[in-house]
Design a protein around this motif. Structure first.
Motif, PDB file in Angstrom:
ATOM      1  N   LYS A 176      12.763 -17.030 -23.872  1.00 27.16           N
ATOM      2  CA  LYS A 176      12.780 -16.865 -22.422  1.00 27.16           C
ATOM      3  C   LYS A 176      12.597 -18.209 -21.718  1.00 27.16           C
ATOM      4  N   LYS A 177      11.696 -18.989 -22.262  1.00 30.57           N
ATOM      5  CA  LYS A 177      11.388 -20.307 -21.700  1.00 30.57           C
ATOM      6  C   LYS A 177      12.612 -21.203 -21.705  1.00 30.57           C
ATOM      7  N   GLU A 178      13.359 -21.124 -22.793  1.00 35.84           N
ATOM      8  CA  GLU A 178      14.542 -21.975 -22.906  1.00 35.84           C
ATOM      9  C   GLU A 178      15.643 -21.517 -21.960  1.00 35.84           C
ATOM     10  N   VAL A 179      15.735 -20.212 -21.771  1.00 36.03           N
ATOM     11  CA  VAL A 179      16.786 -19.673 -20.910  1.00 36.03           C
ATOM     12  C   VAL A 179      16.471 -19.912 -19.437  1.00 36.03           C
ATOM     13  N   LEU A 180      15.296 -19.446 -19.050  1.00 34.04           N
ATOM     14  CA  LEU A 180      14.924 -19.559 -17.644  1.00 34.04           C
ATOM     15  C   LEU A 180      14.566 -20.984 -17.286  1.00 34.04           C
ATOM     16  N   LYS A 181      14.905 -21.361 -16.079  1.00 31.64           N
ATOM     17  CA  LYS A 181      14.418 -22.641 -15.578  1.00 31.64           C
ATOM     18  C   LYS A 181      12.912 -22.523 -15.370  1.00 31.64           C
ATOM     19  N   SER A 182      12.201 -23.584 -15.630  1.00 32.76           N
ATOM     20  CA  SER A 182      10.740 -23.507 -15.555  1.00 32.76           C
ATOM     21  C   SER A 182      10.272 -23.228 -14.127  1.00 32.76           C
ATOM     22  N   ASP A 183      11.093 -23.542 -13.143  1.00 34.76           N
ATOM     23  CA  ASP A 183      10.635 -23.344 -11.767  1.00 34.76           C
ATOM     24  C   ASP A 183      10.511 -21.869 -11.384  1.00 34.76           C
ATOM     25  N   LEU A 184      11.046 -20.996 -12.206  1.00 40.16           N
ATOM     26  CA  LEU A 184      10.846 -19.582 -11.946  1.00 40.16           C
ATOM     27  C   LEU A 184       9.426 -19.157 -12.317  1.00 40.16           C
ATOM     28  N   LEU A 185       8.857 -19.919 -13.202  1.00 46.84           N
ATOM     29  CA  LEU A 185       7.530 -19.545 -13.698  1.00 46.84           C
ATOM     30  C   LEU A 185       6.418 -20.320 -13.021  1.00 46.84           C
ATOM     31  N   GLN A 186       6.769 -21.450 -12.447  1.00 43.62           N
ATOM     32  CA  GLN A 186       5.722 -22.322 -11.927  1.00 43.62           C
ATOM     33  C   GLN A 186       5.600 -22.188 -10.420  1.00 43.62           C
ATOM     34  N   GLY A 187       4.365 -22.351  -9.960  1.00 46.12           N
ATOM     35  CA  GLY A 187       4.128 -22.319  -8.519  1.00 46.12           C
ATOM     36  C   GLY A 187       3.412 -23.544  -8.034  1.00 46.12           C
ATOM     37  N   GLY A 188       3.434 -24.584  -8.833  1.00 47.56           N
ATOM     38  CA  GLY A 188       2.729 -25.809  -8.456  1.00 47.56           C
ATOM     39  C   GLY A 188       1.257 -25.674  -8.714  1.00 47.56           C
ATOM     40  N   ASN A 189       0.527 -26.714  -8.377  1.00 50.46           N
ATOM     41  CA  ASN A 189      -0.923 -26.679  -8.621  1.00 50.46           C
ATOM     42  C   ASN A 189      -1.666 -26.959  -7.347  1.00 50.46           C
TER      43      ASN A 189
ATOM     44  N   PHE B 185       3.418 -20.316 -19.200  1.00 53.21           N
ATOM     45  CA  PHE B 185       3.129 -21.166 -18.044  1.00 53.21           C
ATOM     46  C   PHE B 185       3.770 -22.542 -18.106  1.00 53.21           C
ATOM     47  N   ASP B 186       4.523 -22.802 -19.156  1.00 54.86           N
ATOM     48  CA  ASP B 186       5.288 -24.035 -19.215  1.00 54.86           C
ATOM     49  C   ASP B 186       4.453 -25.288 -18.983  1.00 54.86           C
ATOM     50  N   VAL B 187       3.275 -25.310 -19.562  1.00 57.99           N
ATOM     51  CA  VAL B 187       2.525 -26.563 -19.671  1.00 57.99           C
ATOM     52  C   VAL B 187       2.199 -26.744 -21.145  1.00 57.99           C
ATOM     53  N   SER B 188       1.716 -27.917 -21.507  1.00 61.73           N
ATOM     54  CA  SER B 188       1.468 -28.207 -22.912  1.00 61.73           C
ATOM     55  C   SER B 188       0.328 -27.352 -23.451  1.00 61.73           C
ATOM     56  N   GLN B 189       0.279 -27.248 -24.766  1.00 65.56           N
ATOM     57  CA  GLN B 189      -0.786 -26.464 -25.398  1.00 65.56           C
ATOM     58  C   GLN B 189      -2.160 -27.038 -25.084  1.00 65.56           C
ATOM     59  N   PRO B 190      -2.360 -28.367 -25.135  1.00 64.73           N
ATOM     60  CA  PRO B 190      -3.667 -28.895 -24.762  1.00 64.73           C
ATOM     61  C   PRO B 190      -4.065 -28.543 -23.321  1.00 64.73           C
ATOM     62  N   ALA B 191      -3.095 -28.539 -22.421  1.00 66.39           N
ATOM     63  CA  ALA B 191      -3.417 -28.189 -21.034  1.00 66.39           C
ATOM     64  C   ALA B 191      -3.946 -26.756 -20.958  1.00 66.39           C
ATOM     65  N   ILE B 192      -3.317 -25.864 -21.705  1.00 72.44           N
ATOM     66  CA  ILE B 192      -3.803 -24.474 -21.747  1.00 72.44           C
ATOM     67  C   ILE B 192      -5.228 -24.427 -22.293  1.00 72.44           C
ATOM     68  N   SER B 193      -5.447 -25.096 -23.412  1.00 77.43           N
ATOM     69  CA  SER B 193      -6.790 -25.082 -24.011  1.00 77.43           C
ATOM     70  C   SER B 193      -7.840 -25.647 -23.066  1.00 77.43           C
TER      71      SER B 193
ATOM     72  N   PHE C 234      -4.611 -12.548 -24.453  1.00 75.91           N
ATOM     73  CA  PHE C 234      -3.493 -13.419 -24.808  1.00 75.91           C
ATOM     74  C   PHE C 234      -3.981 -14.562 -25.691  1.00 75.91           C
ATOM     75  N   CYS C 235      -3.117 -14.978 -26.603  1.00 80.73           N
ATOM     76  CA  CYS C 235      -3.453 -16.147 -27.416  1.00 80.73           C
ATOM     77  C   CYS C 235      -2.858 -17.391 -26.766  1.00 80.73           C
ATOM     78  N   VAL C 236      -3.324 -18.549 -27.210  1.00 82.21           N
ATOM     79  CA  VAL C 236      -2.936 -19.816 -26.595  1.00 82.21           C
ATOM     80  C   VAL C 236      -1.438 -20.040 -26.658  1.00 82.21           C
ATOM     81  N   CYS C 237      -0.823 -19.673 -27.790  1.00 79.26           N
ATOM     82  CA  CYS C 237       0.606 -19.960 -27.936  1.00 79.26           C
ATOM     83  C   CYS C 237       1.449 -19.097 -27.001  1.00 79.26           C
ATOM     84  N   GLU C 238       0.951 -17.918 -26.650  1.00 79.11           N
ATOM     85  CA  GLU C 238       1.658 -17.123 -25.639  1.00 79.11           C
ATOM     86  C   GLU C 238       1.533 -17.785 -24.273  1.00 79.11           C
TER      87      GLU C 238
END
Lengths: 132, 132
Positions: A119-132, B39-47, B30-34
């Motif tokens: 899903k991540k590869e298909v969808l553009k990441s901006d669909l999932l992200q809302g900024g910080n 959320f399309d950030v790196s694994q360390p960021a999630i942790s 949820f586990c970290v890899c999910e």
DNA sequence: TAAGTATATTAGCATATGCTTATGAAGTTC
DNA sequence: GAACTTCATAAGCATATGCTAATATACTTA
């Protein structure tokens, strides 16, 4: 009350100074020069923090003669927390937040991660992200 | 629930990512890899962000095979918000927070500021400050 | 026990935050 | 309207935050 507003409210209350100011100004309105002396920070620091609280709609202001009196918007706090708790219960909040149905993901983390990666590869990441 | 704990909770919920993670993990663990793929950030960021949520006691973890499953502590959120709203009502919260009785301060800002300035000079500032 | 997988930790860096000092703007009072 | 008071804004700086890449740790399985 969208999640951006909640974020602002939580951010506004995440500093010790602003939390104490909020708890104080719920008792009665205070002017800047009072707050400055109560909290032992500079007057600009008080003004800047009031601005943050006001941006989150947590306080109101009322001008009177040469003073500006600020007071905590208690009703907003109650309703914001209430709506956040409702959001936690809401079944489809998941969809709004990450763009997925909970039923799309099996509990098995191996399969779930595979699906998500695809899903991540298909969808553009901006669909999932809302900024910080 | 002291004000430091509330501060941590509000701080933990003040970022978009952590707010969304919290709203997600209330549905199921949820586990970290999910989370990493959602959320399309790196694994360390999630942790790292899970660590912040955990420090605020907002999530619990459960190890299972090679995975660690995190889930939102919904009860804590309800009780924290409830206690904060109670704190807003509490008549003597003012004393605990700034070391003053509300009755010590007249509504007239001129007199009030004079009293506060004198108090400020007498009392060491560390009685009034709790850090940030 | 070696290899593989999941998670945590560390180091490094860019940006955000939160204060102070200095200054500006608006209202009050004489 | 000049001096004074109150509050807001701007500039500057130190520290905190939040990410990534690299690495370490812990667990699983063959």
């Amino acid at each position: 009350m969208d999640s951006k507003k909640l974020e602002n409210i939580f951010g506004a209350l995440s500093s010790s100074l602003r939390l104490r100011m909020t708890l104080l100004m719920v008792k009665r309105p205070f002017c800047v020069c009072e707050l400055e002396n109560i909290f032992d920070v500079s007057q600009p620091a008080i003004s800047q923090n009031l601005k943050i609280l006001k941006a989150a709609n947590l306080i109101g202001e009322k001008r009177e003669k040469q003073w500006v009196f600020y007071s905590t918007n208690k009703e907003l706090l109650s309703s914001a927390f209430g709506e956040f708790l409702e959001l936690l219960e809401k079944e489809d909040a998941f969809i709004e937040i990450v763009g997925l149905k909970i039923s799309d993901l099996p509990h098995d983390p191996q399969k779930s991660c595979e699906i998500l990666q695809r899903k991540k590869e298909v969808l553009k990441s901006d669909l999932l992200q809302g900024g910080n």
